[in-house]
Design an enzyme around this catalytic site. Sequence first.
Site, mmCIF file in Angstrom:
data_model
loop_
_atom_site.group_PDB
_atom_site.id
_atom_site.type_symbol
_atom_site.label_atom_id
_atom_site.label_comp_id
_atom_site.label_asym_id
_atom_site.label_seq_id
_atom_site.Cartn_x
_atom_site.Cartn_y
_atom_site.Cartn_z
ATOM 1 N N ARG A 135 0.625 -1.056 0.010
ATOM 2 C CA ARG A 135 -0.036 -0.005 0.029
ATOM 3 C C ARG A 135 0.828 1.007 0.022
ATOM 4 O O ARG A 135 2.168 1.205 0.012
ATOM 5 C CB ARG A 135 -0.992 -0.011 1.277
ATOM 6 C CG ARG A 135 -0.258 -0.064 2.659
ATOM 7 C CD ARG A 135 -0.856 0.361 3.721
ATOM 8 N NE ARG A 135 0.005 -0.001 5.137
ATOM 9 C CZ ARG A 135 0.724 1.044 5.263
ATOM 10 N NH1 ARG A 135 1.143 2.024 4.823
ATOM 11 N NH2 ARG A 135 1.579 0.471 6.558
ATOM 12 N N GLY A 136 0.344 2.413 -0.018
ATOM 13 C CA GLY A 136 0.810 3.563 -0.018
ATOM 14 C C GLY A 136 1.271 3.782 1.678
ATOM 15 O O GLY A 136 0.834 3.244 2.431
ATOM 16 N N LEU A 138 3.625 4.889 4.925
ATOM 17 C CA LEU A 138 4.690 4.448 5.809
ATOM 18 C C LEU A 138 4.307 3.507 6.697
ATOM 19 O O LEU A 138 3.864 2.375 6.378
ATOM 20 C CB LEU A 138 5.167 5.890 6.501
ATOM 21 C CG LEU A 138 6.088 6.735 5.525
ATOM 22 C CD1 LEU A 138 6.232 7.967 6.345
ATOM 23 C CD2 LEU A 138 7.186 6.323 4.926
ATOM 24 N N HIS A 142 -1.819 -2.791 13.313
ATOM 25 C CA HIS A 142 -2.920 -3.324 13.542
ATOM 26 C C HIS A 142 -2.846 -4.306 14.775
ATOM 27 O O HIS A 142 -1.787 -4.537 15.075
ATOM 28 C CB HIS A 142 -3.182 -4.105 12.284
ATOM 29 C CG HIS A 142 -3.170 -3.483 10.800
ATOM 30 N ND1 HIS A 142 -4.202 -2.456 10.813
ATOM 31 C CD2 HIS A 142 -2.261 -3.424 9.760
ATOM 32 C CE1 HIS A 142 -3.959 -2.004 9.538
ATOM 33 N NE2 HIS A 142 -2.969 -2.214 9.085
ATOM 34 N N ALA A 234 -7.826 3.755 9.331
ATOM 35 C CA ALA A 234 -6.809 3.702 8.213
ATOM 36 C C ALA A 234 -7.404 3.027 7.091
ATOM 37 O O ALA A 234 -8.233 2.290 7.232
ATOM 38 C CB ALA A 234 -5.579 2.997 8.679
ATOM 39 N N ALA A 249 -9.142 -0.188 8.506
ATOM 40 C CA ALA A 249 -8.950 -0.599 9.781
ATOM 41 C C ALA A 249 -9.601 0.317 10.480
ATOM 42 O O ALA A 249 -8.950 1.438 10.616
ATOM 43 C CB ALA A 249 -7.509 -0.866 10.179
ATOM 44 N N CYS A 271 4.102 9.977 10.439
ATOM 45 C CA CYS A 271 4.643 9.899 9.076
ATOM 46 C C CYS A 271 4.132 10.732 8.414
ATOM 47 O O CYS A 271 3.084 10.747 7.419
ATOM 48 C CB CYS A 271 4.055 8.523 8.786
ATOM 49 S SG CYS A 271 4.536 7.063 9.731
#
Length: 368
Positions: A135-136, A138, A142, A234, A249, A271
């Site tokens: 994924r994109g 940084l 979880h 997220a 998530a 990030c």
Amino acid sequence: MSILRFLTLRSNPGALPQFPSYAFASRVQTVLQQELLAWKALPPSSRGPPPPPSLICFTPTPTYTLGRRQTEPLSETEVARLRSPLFVPTSSETWGGGGRRVIHARANANADINREDGPGGKTAFFLPAITHAPRGGLTTYHGPGQLVIWPVIDLHSPLHARLSVRDYACLLEKTTIAALGQLWGLEGFTTANPGVWVRSRGSRGGDGASDGGVGEGGGGGQGQGQGQERKIAALGVHLRRHVTGLGVAINYSMPVTGPAETNPWGRIVACGLGDLGVTSVCAELGISGGRSSSSSSSNNKRDSDDKNALESLADTWRSEFQKRLKMHEDAGNVASFDVAQSMRDLGAMVKDSNDYLVQALPLSNLET
């Protein structure tokens, strides 16, 4: 009639709770993706009914995932910080969402371990995993107290409305916003940063940063009212030939404040999100989630509430997703797709996995 498959990877309760590993969930996702890709690779004249879209729902063992923007390897110090013991609450109730189709774990022989609560109510800990995710963004986290939902769909499937990548990212965000609003009256919104955000009331919410972004970006809506913007869900997406991977998530009861030994977000450096942080449903509602209580009855009630809440969240999210996906009711012979056989094939492919569940470790393992 078109259907939406709903798979839940169950967690196990106990003095040493168990949660599905991120790696196992990824393999389940890969099997479903390959099923769609194999169908798409056939000549149109040779294709049977298309596989229906699927949702994978689970609460993972503590895991830090690194996105594609994490080009530099972590230093030994960074790895040690992320993988240091993370203490979690325990109880006799199950964590995780509900569903119609369940992949069951094998019974664990150590279910009757005797223990005493450690200092501050700590009874067990995990050593978080670190893995790369396609994924994109940084680094994000979880783990327990969170509901992860991974749709596996073909954006160009004949079973539902055709979607662009941006359409799909907005679908995930709007579905999450609708579910949070229906269940808890939370006013979620989108920003230039991916994911779903809320304006925290007072000083609740954590200072850690979560950056599970979609490379193409999310919606651009803005929330109303006062308070600092904090991420409550997220978003991360990966595509291969228009077949989706990863998803959302949603933070329900995971710690978002406090020391890094119990708050996983305290280990992540912001990030690129400045002073924006993370929050959870419980933090926004002013519910402690029982984190400060060490009594068995309080812990049991807390996780019973968590279990019911996560089940409701999973069911509501699924319902909203299917409605917004605009699945066609007149897609020809799609109803003849053999879902039962597909699920048997999936079970056969993953049944021998020895990392389905990761068990918490007792405090005695920290003794020297």
